[in-house]
Design a protein around this motif. Structure first.
Motif, short mmCIF file in Angstrom:
data_model
loop_
_atom_site.label_atom_id
_atom_site.label_comp_id
_atom_site.label_asym_id
_atom_site.label_seq_id
_atom_site.Cartn_x
_atom_site.Cartn_y
_atom_site.Cartn_z
N SER A 30 0.83 -1.21 0.00
CA SER A 30 0.00 0.00 0.00
C SER A 30 0.87 1.26 0.00
CB SER A 30 -0.94 0.00 1.20
OG SER A 30 -0.24 0.30 2.38
N GLU A 31 0.26 2.36 -0.40
CA GLU A 31 0.95 3.65 -0.47
C GLU A 31 1.55 4.06 0.88
OE1 GLU A 31 1.59 6.35 -2.45
OE2 GLU A 31 1.04 5.39 -4.33
N ASP A 32 1.01 3.52 1.97
CA ASP A 32 1.50 3.87 3.31
C ASP A 32 2.99 3.63 3.47
OD1 ASP A 32 -1.24 4.16 5.00
OD2 ASP A 32 -1.41 2.53 3.56
N PHE A 33 3.54 2.70 2.68
CA PHE A 33 4.93 2.28 2.88
C PHE A 33 5.92 2.96 1.95
CE2 PHE A 33 2.17 -1.23 4.21
CZ PHE A 33 2.56 -1.31 5.54
N VAL A 34 5.45 3.97 1.21
CA VAL A 34 6.32 4.65 0.26
C VAL A 34 7.54 5.27 0.94
CG1 VAL A 34 6.46 6.67 -1.27
CG2 VAL A 34 4.56 5.06 -1.49
N LEU A 35 7.33 5.82 2.14
CA LEU A 35 8.42 6.53 2.83
C LEU A 35 9.11 5.69 3.89
CD1 LEU A 35 6.69 10.01 3.31
CD2 LEU A 35 8.18 9.26 1.46
N ILE A 76 -7.72 16.20 3.05
CA ILE A 76 -6.75 15.73 2.06
C ILE A 76 -6.84 14.21 2.10
CG2 ILE A 76 -4.30 15.64 1.48
CD1 ILE A 76 -4.03 18.36 2.95
N VAL A 77 -7.29 13.60 1.00
CA VAL A 77 -7.66 12.19 1.05
C VAL A 77 -7.23 11.44 -0.21
CG1 VAL A 77 -9.64 12.42 2.59
CG2 VAL A 77 -9.94 12.78 0.14
N PHE A 78 -7.06 10.12 -0.02
CA PHE A 78 -6.93 9.22 -1.16
C PHE A 78 -8.30 9.11 -1.83
CE2 PHE A 78 -3.38 7.24 1.38
CZ PHE A 78 -2.37 7.46 0.45
N PRO A 79 -8.35 8.75 -3.11
CA PRO A 79 -9.65 8.49 -3.75
C PRO A 79 -10.23 7.16 -3.28
CG PRO A 79 -7.87 7.98 -5.27
CD PRO A 79 -7.22 8.59 -4.05
N ASN A 96 2.83 10.90 -1.72
CA ASN A 96 3.66 12.11 -1.84
C ASN A 96 2.81 13.31 -2.24
OD1 ASN A 96 6.21 11.12 -1.13
ND2 ASN A 96 6.51 10.22 -3.15
N GLY A 97 1.78 13.08 -3.06
CA GLY A 97 0.89 14.18 -3.43
C GLY A 97 0.10 14.68 -2.24
N LEU A 98 -0.39 13.76 -1.40
CA LEU A 98 -1.13 14.16 -0.20
C LEU A 98 -0.23 14.93 0.77
CD1 LEU A 98 -3.27 10.97 0.59
CD2 LEU A 98 -3.84 12.95 -0.85
N ILE A 99 1.00 14.43 0.93
CA ILE A 99 1.93 15.09 1.85
C ILE A 99 2.23 16.51 1.38
CG2 ILE A 99 4.31 15.05 2.70
CD1 ILE A 99 4.11 11.98 2.65
N ALA A 100 2.43 16.69 0.08
CA ALA A 100 2.71 18.03 -0.46
C ALA A 100 1.55 18.98 -0.17
CB ALA A 100 2.97 17.94 -1.97
N ALA A 101 0.32 18.49 -0.34
CA ALA A 101 -0.85 19.33 -0.08
C ALA A 101 -0.95 19.67 1.41
CB ALA A 101 -2.12 18.61 -0.54
N PRO A 107 4.70 11.62 8.31
CA PRO A 107 5.82 12.07 7.48
C PRO A 107 6.51 13.30 8.07
CG PRO A 107 3.80 11.78 6.20
CD PRO A 107 3.41 11.77 7.64
N PRO A 108 7.79 13.49 7.77
CA PRO A 108 8.49 14.71 8.21
C PRO A 108 7.78 15.95 7.69
CG PRO A 108 10.03 13.09 7.31
CD PRO A 108 8.66 12.58 7.01
N GLY A 109 7.77 16.98 8.50
CA GLY A 109 7.15 18.25 8.11
C GLY A 109 5.68 18.35 8.45
N LEU A 110 5.11 17.27 9.02
CA LEU A 110 3.71 17.29 9.43
C LEU A 110 3.61 16.89 10.90
CD1 LEU A 110 2.08 15.60 6.31
CD2 LEU A 110 2.19 18.05 6.84
N VAL A 111 2.55 17.34 11.57
CA VAL A 111 2.37 17.08 13.00
C VAL A 111 0.92 16.66 13.25
CG1 VAL A 111 4.15 18.74 13.68
CG2 VAL A 111 1.76 19.49 13.50
#
Length: 288
Positions: free
Chosen positions: A97-102, A181-184, A214-219, A235-239
């Motif tokens: 799943s996309e959860d493991f990209v990072l 901010i959501v997945f489809p 990565n798109g969700l994180i950027a948003a 992810p880094p940069g979010l809290v």
């Protein structure tokens, strides 16, 4: 010095943070799981977990044992494969799943490729809901993805909580719809977030949709809204969004391994990769 069966039990408890869930994963009695952990703690001369009736947490020594246990088991399995002369071959269609990209899943896959060079590993990264569909259609042999807590399918890798996250400077207006901010669809996290807001009677609007993490994180970093995410994988940069924002509790989520059709040429390779992921599951909690 260290018994591999006790190390496997220790890893299962560390990854699920539950003696009950670890017993279910390993097919053991809960008393056996407790006995394995107690014997390992006696061998090490250190307490590896703090536990009470409500929670199980790793101690500092337990965190250290994670790395040692994983490496010991990896070498143990490599030696067993070498001396039994088994060489896995064929094509293995693996979905994550996309959860493991990072996360460090790439390191686990790299180690698997090194140990089994004759396996053609084909990786698909998708939403958990989509992976479940492709597995049911026979298009994948093994899937690592989320499931809802009430879903009985799969072998538990770890248990986690979902939390709301966003940019640190983000402030939500209680009189306006929550910007999401959501997945489809058929994203599991999306469905859980919408269900929680609707139970609370809180209005919402979709500020960003993307099939890419990565798109969700950027948003989210741009301050467009909030997203539901696994607490262990922020992810880094979010809290985490503070409780004063009044957002509803999202509940729990489980990450599991699910096999496809059992009688296929890829079964042996799928079993080997599943074992690698289970023994190294603690890496999945850590960003690259």
């Amino acid at each position: 010095m260290y018994d591999p069966s006790q190390l496997r039990t220790f890893l299962a408890v560390a990854q699920t943070l539950s003696f009950t869930r670890a017993a279910r994963r390993l097919g053991l009695r809960q008393s056996t799981v407790s006995q394995h952990v107690r014997r390992l703690e006696n061998t090490a001369g250190r307490q590896l977990f703090t536990r009470d009736t409500h929670s199980v947490e790793l101690t500092e020594d337990g965190e250290a044992m994670l790395g040692f246990a994983r490496r010991i088991l990896e070498v143990h399995e490599q030696a067993a494969a070498f001396f039994t002369g088994t060489r896995l071959r064929g094509r293995l269609r693996f979905g994550a799943s996309e959860d493991f990209v990072l996360t460090r899943l790439t390191e686990i896959l790299e180690g698997f490729r090194h140990d089994h060079p004759e396996v053609d590993l084909e990786l698909t990264v998708e939403l958990s809901g989509t992976l479940h569909e492709r597995l049911a259609e026979g298009k994948l042999d093994l899937v690592l993805a989320k499931r809802r807590p009430e879903d009985p399918r799969g072998e538990l890798v770890w248990h986690d909580h979902l939390v709301w996250i966003g940019a640190e400077r983000l402030r939500l207006d209680p009189d306006r719809p929550v910007p999401l901010i959501v997945f489809p669809p058929p994203g599991i996290t999306r469905a859980l977030a919408l269900e929680a807001l609707e139970r609370q009677g809180r209005s919402w609007r979709v500020a960003c949709t993307s099939g890419s993490l990565n798109g969700l994180i950027a948003a989210a970093r741009a301050g467009l809204g909030v997203m539901a995410h696994s607490r262990s994988l922020i992810p880094p940069g979010l809290v985490r969004v503070p409780d004063r924002a009044g957002l509803p509790e999202l509940g729990e989520v489980e990450f599991v391994l699910i096999h496809g059709r059992r009688h296929t040429a890829a079964r042996g390779a799928a079993d080997a990769l599943a074992a690698s992921i289970l023994s190294a599951g603690d890496r999945l909690h850590r960003a690259r």
